[in-house]
Design an enzyme around this catalytic site. Structure first.
Site, PDB file in Angstrom:
ATOM      1  N   GLY A   1       0.810  -1.209   0.000  1.00 17.22           N
ATOM      2  CA  GLY A   1       0.000   0.000   0.000  1.00 17.22           C
ATOM      3  C   GLY A   1       0.842   1.258   0.000  1.00 17.22           C
TER       4      GLY A   1
ATOM      5  N   GLU B   1       6.366 -11.186   4.972  1.00 19.55           N
ATOM      6  CA  GLU B   1       5.409 -12.077   4.319  1.00 19.55           C
ATOM      7  C   GLU B   1       5.382 -11.835   2.811  1.00 19.55           C
ATOM      8  OE1 GLU B   1       1.208 -12.652   5.968  1.00 19.55           O
ATOM      9  OE2 GLU B   1       0.981 -10.994   4.559  1.00 19.55           O
TER      10      GLU B   1
END
Length: 444
Positions: free
Chosen positions: A220, A243
């Site tokens: 983001g 991740e």
């Protein structure tokens, strides 16, 4: 051994691969960056001869032919572990469903509870030792398909090869069919230019990061903005344990900030589970000895995260209520994304010596109707709680940074009102008073 002979014996067309599926089967599609589009199209062509075929996948970029050819869901039912914008549109249309999960448990779910009859995934071409590399999906692919009754690999020569310790590859002897002919480019995700709010949030988080910090960055505008700010900072020897590897880490590497030298686990190696971003990012990952893809079950393990000093985790959310509950996967009852590893990184990073777990959000948003609404709300009304209030630690907006750990309800309300957009502070205080979580001596 003659691996090429075995390879040739298992070559099949996508139509032959799709013929493995029977009515009532569960079919695994894996991740969007390694989506087997030829097999999907061939399976969609069998629509009228199949019923009750259940599909699983996540972060798909589309199109899913099996879903789009069957808008009423009479033949195929698609289930997403974590929704992309494309899957969100399918859910809005009633053409897909969500499967709630904690990301690190994905291998456990498949091993202990789920049936997979046929799996279709893309992999890089076989090497001379007979192995296929799962590339950008190395952290989850084998966990998702390893227990399938039939495993079909669709070869995509455009995929980068990534190094790993285990689970990043599969041998030809464990594969049932191999489909060639995939010539589509690997899906890419363009960086969204950070907003003024993203940049302000990133600057509020910056003091938590020090030389040698290990980072997990979500996806983001705010993580991208933080990557740019860190790249221009005086910080040194940052590490990667994440991740999802995105272009933010590539920016840090290009600026000489990402060396991984001070990591206590896999020093000198940037660790990730999945990757998505630009073609330049994929080229950086390709056969890079300084990067290693490991299973999400290990990458997201809170104990592993906690064992690394100065671990800083940065994730985003949709909204926070005055109790400190965090919703990252729905807007009201409308599904947005998924839990992912947020709870794992909140737990692990908060226990890291010198570490911090941060949830970021803009204090408000302007809807399509032109109306500004607060992202800090009095209480949830149907929103899915991703992280419970007992797991809330640092919350950051463009207006500041607050730590909710150990705080009472009135303290949380006061801190969160301070992070809210100025236009909504009075109404939030009134709501807190009505909810009996506003201390009379609180500052207004």
């Amino acid at each position: 051994m003659d691996f090429m002979a075995e390879y040739r014996s298992k070559l099949a067309t996508s139509e032959e691969a799709a013929a493995l599926v029977k009515s009532g089967d569960w079919v695994e599609f894996g991740n969007g960056t390694t989506f087997a589009s030829l097999c999907d199209a061939a399976l969609a062509a069998r629509r009228d001869e199949l019923t009750d075929v259940k599909l699983r996948g996540q972060i798909m970029y589309g199109p899913l032919r099996c879903v789009e050819c069957d808008p009423e869901g009479e033949h195929f039912t698609y289930n997403s572990w974590h929704s992309s914008a494309y899957e969100r549109r399918l859910m809005d249309a009633g053409q897909a469903y969500f499967s709630p999960m904690v990301f690190r448990n994905l291998a456990w779910y498949h091993r202990e509870f789920l049936r997979t009859d046929v799996a279709f995934v893309c992999a890089a071409p076989m090497d001379r030792h007979g192995y296929f590399n799962f590339s950008l999906s190395a952290g989850t692919a084998l966990d998702m398909i390893g227990g399938a009754g039939k495993i079909v690999l669709e070869i995509n020569p455009n995929l980068p090869r990534v190094y790993g310790a285990y689970n990043e590859s599969i041998h030809i002897s464990d594969v049932d069919m191999v489909v060639e002919g995939h010539d589509e480019p690997v899906p890419t995700v363009a960086k969204r230019p950070p907003s003024a709010e993203d940049t302000a949030i990133a600057r509020n988080v910056l003091p938590l990061i020090r030389d040698g910090s290990t980072l997990q960055l979500g996806i983001g505008g705010t993580p991208d903005a933080l990557g740019s700010i860190l790249a221009a900072s005086d910080l040194r020897d940052l590490g990667m344990h994440t991740e999802l590897c995105t272009d933010g880490f590539l920016d840090l590497y290009k600026a000489g900030k990402l060396t991984n030298k001070r990591k206590s686990i896999y020093p000198g190696k940037g660790v990730f589970g999945l990757a998505t971003g630009s073609r330049e990012l994929y080229d950086w990952l390709d056969e890079n000895p300084g990067l290693i893809a490991l299973p999400i079950a290990w990458v997201n393990d809170p104990q592993v995260i906690a064992s690394m000093d100065n671990f800083v985790s940065l994730n985003s959310c949709v909204s926070v209520d005055l109790y400190g509950q965090i919703s990252s996967e729905s807007a009201g009852l409308r599904h947005i994304s998924g839990t992912g590893g947020q709870v794992d990184f909140l737990t692990g990073a908060s226990k890291s010596k010198g570490g911090a777990a941060v949830i970021c959000l803009a204090s408000s948003r302007v809807g399509k109707d032109g109306v500004r609404r607060s992202n800090i709300v009095p209480h949830f009304c149907g929103e899915i709680v991703t992280s419970p209030r007992s797991q809330a630690y640092y919350i950051a907006t463009e207006n500041g940074l607050a730590n909710l750990a150990g705080r009472s309800t009135w303290e949380r309300a006061e801190l969160l009102v301070g992070l809210a957009h100025k236009d909504f502070r009075d109404s939030l205080i009134a709501a807190a008073e009505a909810q009996k979580i506003w201390r009379r001596s609180n500052k207004r």
